[in-house]
Scaffold this motif. Structure first.
Motif, PDB file in Angstrom:
ATOM      1  N   PRO A  54       5.466  20.443 -24.381  1.00 29.75           N
ATOM      2  CA  PRO A  54       6.422  19.615 -25.130  1.00 29.75           C
ATOM      3  C   PRO A  54       6.158  18.140 -24.916  1.00 29.75           C
ATOM      4  O   PRO A  54       5.711  17.721 -23.856  1.00 29.75           O
ATOM      5  CB  PRO A  54       7.778  20.022 -24.524  1.00 29.75           C
ATOM      6  CG  PRO A  54       7.445  20.541 -23.158  1.00 29.75           C
ATOM      7  CD  PRO A  54       6.094  21.192 -23.296  1.00 29.75           C
ATOM      8  N   ALA A  55       6.427  17.343 -25.958  1.00 28.70           N
ATOM      9  CA  ALA A  55       6.255  15.898 -25.843  1.00 28.70           C
ATOM     10  C   ALA A  55       7.300  15.343 -24.875  1.00 28.70           C
ATOM     11  O   ALA A  55       8.377  15.913 -24.690  1.00 28.70           O
ATOM     12  CB  ALA A  55       6.425  15.253 -27.219  1.00 28.70           C
ATOM     13  N   LEU A  56       6.963  14.240 -24.226  1.00 31.33           N
ATOM     14  CA  LEU A  56       7.897  13.613 -23.308  1.00 31.33           C
ATOM     15  C   LEU A  56       9.135  13.147 -24.074  1.00 31.33           C
ATOM     16  O   LEU A  56       9.033  12.608 -25.178  1.00 31.33           O
ATOM     17  CB  LEU A  56       7.243  12.429 -22.607  1.00 31.33           C
ATOM     18  CG  LEU A  56       6.095  12.753 -21.644  1.00 31.33           C
ATOM     19  CD1 LEU A  56       5.474  11.465 -21.124  1.00 31.33           C
ATOM     20  CD2 LEU A  56       6.590  13.611 -20.483  1.00 31.33           C
ATOM     21  N   ALA A  57      10.291  13.364 -23.493  1.00 32.89           N
ATOM     22  CA  ALA A  57      11.538  12.980 -24.158  1.00 32.89           C
ATOM     23  C   ALA A  57      11.644  11.465 -24.241  1.00 32.89           C
ATOM     24  O   ALA A  57      11.224  10.742 -23.340  1.00 32.89           O
ATOM     25  CB  ALA A  57      12.728  13.550 -23.386  1.00 32.89           C
ATOM     26  N   ALA A  58      12.201  11.000 -25.345  1.00 36.12           N
ATOM     27  CA  ALA A  58      12.418   9.561 -25.509  1.00 36.12           C
ATOM     28  C   ALA A  58      13.485   9.091 -24.521  1.00 36.12           C
ATOM     29  O   ALA A  58      14.359   9.853 -24.096  1.00 36.12           O
ATOM     30  CB  ALA A  58      12.850   9.267 -26.940  1.00 36.12           C
ATOM     31  N   ASP A  59      13.406   7.830 -24.139  1.00 36.64           N
ATOM     32  CA  ASP A  59      14.413   7.248 -23.251  1.00 36.64           C
ATOM     33  C   ASP A  59      15.723   7.085 -24.004  1.00 36.64           C
ATOM     34  O   ASP A  59      15.751   6.545 -25.116  1.00 36.64           O
ATOM     35  CB  ASP A  59      13.942   5.881 -22.736  1.00 36.64           C
ATOM     36  CG  ASP A  59      12.794   5.992 -21.755  1.00 36.64           C
ATOM     37  OD1 ASP A  59      12.781   6.966 -20.978  1.00 36.64           O
ATOM     38  OD2 ASP A  59      11.920   5.107 -21.762  1.00 36.64           O
ATOM     39  N   ARG A  60      16.801   7.501 -23.391  1.00 37.21           N
ATOM     40  CA  ARG A  60      18.124   7.368 -24.007  1.00 37.21           C
ATOM     41  C   ARG A  60      18.697   5.976 -23.736  1.00 37.21           C
ATOM     42  O   ARG A  60      18.498   5.410 -22.663  1.00 37.21           O
ATOM     43  CB  ARG A  60      19.075   8.442 -23.469  1.00 37.21           C
ATOM     44  CG  ARG A  60      18.685   9.855 -23.877  1.00 37.21           C
ATOM     45  CD  ARG A  60      19.697  10.861 -23.353  1.00 37.21           C
ATOM     46  NE  ARG A  60      21.039  10.610 -23.845  1.00 37.21           N
ATOM     47  CZ  ARG A  60      21.513  11.023 -25.016  1.00 37.21           C
ATOM     48  NH1 ARG A  60      20.723  11.720 -25.832  1.00 37.21           N
ATOM     49  NH2 ARG A  60      22.749  10.750 -25.393  1.00 37.21           N
ATOM     50  N   ALA A  67      12.715   5.347 -32.601  1.00 38.35           N
ATOM     51  CA  ALA A  67      11.878   6.481 -32.201  1.00 38.35           C
ATOM     52  C   ALA A  67      10.442   6.043 -31.955  1.00 38.35           C
ATOM     53  O   ALA A  67       9.778   6.527 -31.022  1.00 38.35           O
ATOM     54  CB  ALA A  67      11.927   7.569 -33.275  1.00 38.35           C
ATOM     55  N   ASP A 125       9.890   4.974 -28.569  1.00 38.61           N
ATOM     56  CA  ASP A 125      10.264   5.997 -27.582  1.00 38.61           C
ATOM     57  C   ASP A 125      11.692   5.817 -27.090  1.00 38.61           C
ATOM     58  O   ASP A 125      11.980   5.930 -25.893  1.00 38.61           O
ATOM     59  CB  ASP A 125       9.287   5.990 -26.391  1.00 38.61           C
ATOM     60  CG  ASP A 125       7.883   6.392 -26.797  1.00 38.61           C
ATOM     61  OD1 ASP A 125       7.747   7.308 -27.626  1.00 38.61           O
ATOM     62  OD2 ASP A 125       6.922   5.789 -26.291  1.00 38.61           O
ATOM     63  N   GLU A 180      15.829   6.896 -27.852  1.00 34.68           N
ATOM     64  CA  GLU A 180      16.872   7.663 -28.528  1.00 34.68           C
ATOM     65  C   GLU A 180      18.158   6.875 -28.323  1.00 34.68           C
ATOM     66  O   GLU A 180      18.733   6.865 -27.234  1.00 34.68           O
ATOM     67  CB  GLU A 180      17.007   9.063 -27.928  1.00 34.68           C
ATOM     68  CG  GLU A 180      18.043   9.921 -28.612  1.00 34.68           C
ATOM     69  CD  GLU A 180      18.189  11.290 -27.975  1.00 34.68           C
ATOM     70  OE1 GLU A 180      19.275  11.889 -28.108  1.00 34.68           O
ATOM     71  OE2 GLU A 180      17.226  11.749 -27.330  1.00 34.68           O
ATOM     72  N   LYS A 230      13.214  -1.235 -21.011  1.00 33.38           N
ATOM     73  CA  LYS A 230      13.801  -0.416 -22.074  1.00 33.38           C
ATOM     74  C   LYS A 230      14.515  -1.298 -23.101  1.00 33.38           C
ATOM     75  O   LYS A 230      14.423  -1.064 -24.311  1.00 33.38           O
ATOM     76  CB  LYS A 230      14.767   0.601 -21.458  1.00 33.38           C
ATOM     77  CG  LYS A 230      15.267   1.643 -22.426  1.00 33.38           C
ATOM     78  CD  LYS A 230      15.842   2.874 -21.719  1.00 33.38           C
ATOM     79  CE  LYS A 230      17.062   2.549 -20.887  1.00 33.38           C
ATOM     80  NZ  LYS A 230      17.711   3.799 -20.363  1.00 33.38           N
TER      81      LYS A 230
END
Length: 310
Positions: A14-20, A46, A49, A51, A219
């Motif tokens: 799975p792709a790395l999750a985007a930073d929230r 997006a 990276d 969310e 971020k």
């Protein structure tokens, strides 16, 4: 064959999750927040990276407090209020700009008795927020040789244009030139704005992004880069961007928001991360002269220059 299996396994990871990242708005969604909505709908967040969760507050006083407490990554707020909040000891810094010009104005009826600021003498002026708005009004009146003692201040809460339309007051301070002025027109009465920055009040950033000083600068820098791309799209494609914005929620697609979008578009910060150090120093001095702060806050106490660090 084993290399093919390995490649297949790597591809299946799975792709790395985007930073929230949570952004608290200053109010319900409106054209002032155009770059945020466009950045979300066009995929700019997006692409960086991120969310991003965009949250409208239950109480408009909450967003700066939420950011200061670290319960929101970023809050949309106001430069004039930031100075006062920092003076009160709130751990908060400006990290970016959303609306790079004042929106506030002193609004009168175009067909009314106030053709010049001097005509306000002896008349009623409505306001919503004590403190900064009163200081702005005082500076504007001083530019016409008057003081606040020459007018009667009336707290109309948030009913600015209704108070003016009904004749309860002769003018209102705190009206936004992209909203209340258009509300007047839609009610069949033309309004006229006197602009604070043309009458003794130093220019300032109306809407800014604020965060706790310990917030994740990297971020936030990506967030600002995404909103800058959104502003570029808005400027280059005003009609298309309006249609994208209006599709965000059904209640946005009306005449008032369409008119406000037109008037707000040229006021978005083209470089959200850029910081005008002199602007913050001058407004701090203005508030000190108005008796609202001690004037001791340096620009570094008020803002973090992420544009310089990028």
């Amino acid at each position: 064959m084993k290399y093919l299996v390995l490649a297949a396994c790597l591809a299946a990871e799975p792709a790395l999750a985007a930073d929230r990242l949570t952004v608290m708005l200053d109010w319900f969604v409106n054209p002032d927040h155009g770059p945020l909505i466009i950045a979300e709908k066009k995929g700019y967040f997006a692409a960086h990276d991120l969310e991003v969760e965009i949250v409208a507050p239950a109480d408009p006083a909450d967003p700066p407090k939420m950011a200061a407490a670290g319960r929101a990554d970023i809050a949309v707020s106001y430069q004039p209020q930031l100075h006062l909040q920092v003076a009160e000891g709130m751990p908060l810094r400006r990290v970016g700009t959303l609306i790079a010009t004042p929106l506030n104005c002193l609004l009168v009826r175009a067909d009314g008795p106030v053709g010049d600021l001097s005509d306000l003498k002896g008349r009623k002026v409505g306001f919503s927020v004590a403190g900064v708005e009163e200081a702005m009004l005082g500076a504007m009146l001083a530019s016409a040789g008057m003081s606040r003692a020459d007018v009667e201040l009336v707290n109309v809460n948030w009913s600015l244009s209704p108070a003016l339309l009904s004749g309860q007051v002769d003018a209102v301070i705190g009206a936004f030139r992209n909203f209340e002025l258009n509300q007047m027109t839609l009610n069949g009465v033309e309004g006229r704005c006197f602009y604070p920055e043309e009458h003794g009040v130093p220019p300032y950033d109306e809407l800014i992004y604020v965060a706790n000083p310990d917030a994740d600068a990297e971020k936030i820098s990506r967030f600002l880069a995404a909103t800058e791309e959104a502003v570029q799209y808005i400027v280059n494609h005003p009609q298309e961007s309006w249609e994208i914005f209006a599709s965000y929620a059904p209640e946005l697609n009306d005449d008032l928001n369409r008119m406000a979008w037109r008037d707000t578009l040229p006021r978005f910060a083209h470089s959200p991360a850029a910081l005008d150090h002199g602007r913050y120093a001058r407004f701090e001095a203005f508030l000190a002269a108005s008796g609202l702060s001690d004037g001791k806050a340096s620009v570094s106490d008020l803002a973090i220059d992420l544009g310089f660090s990028q």
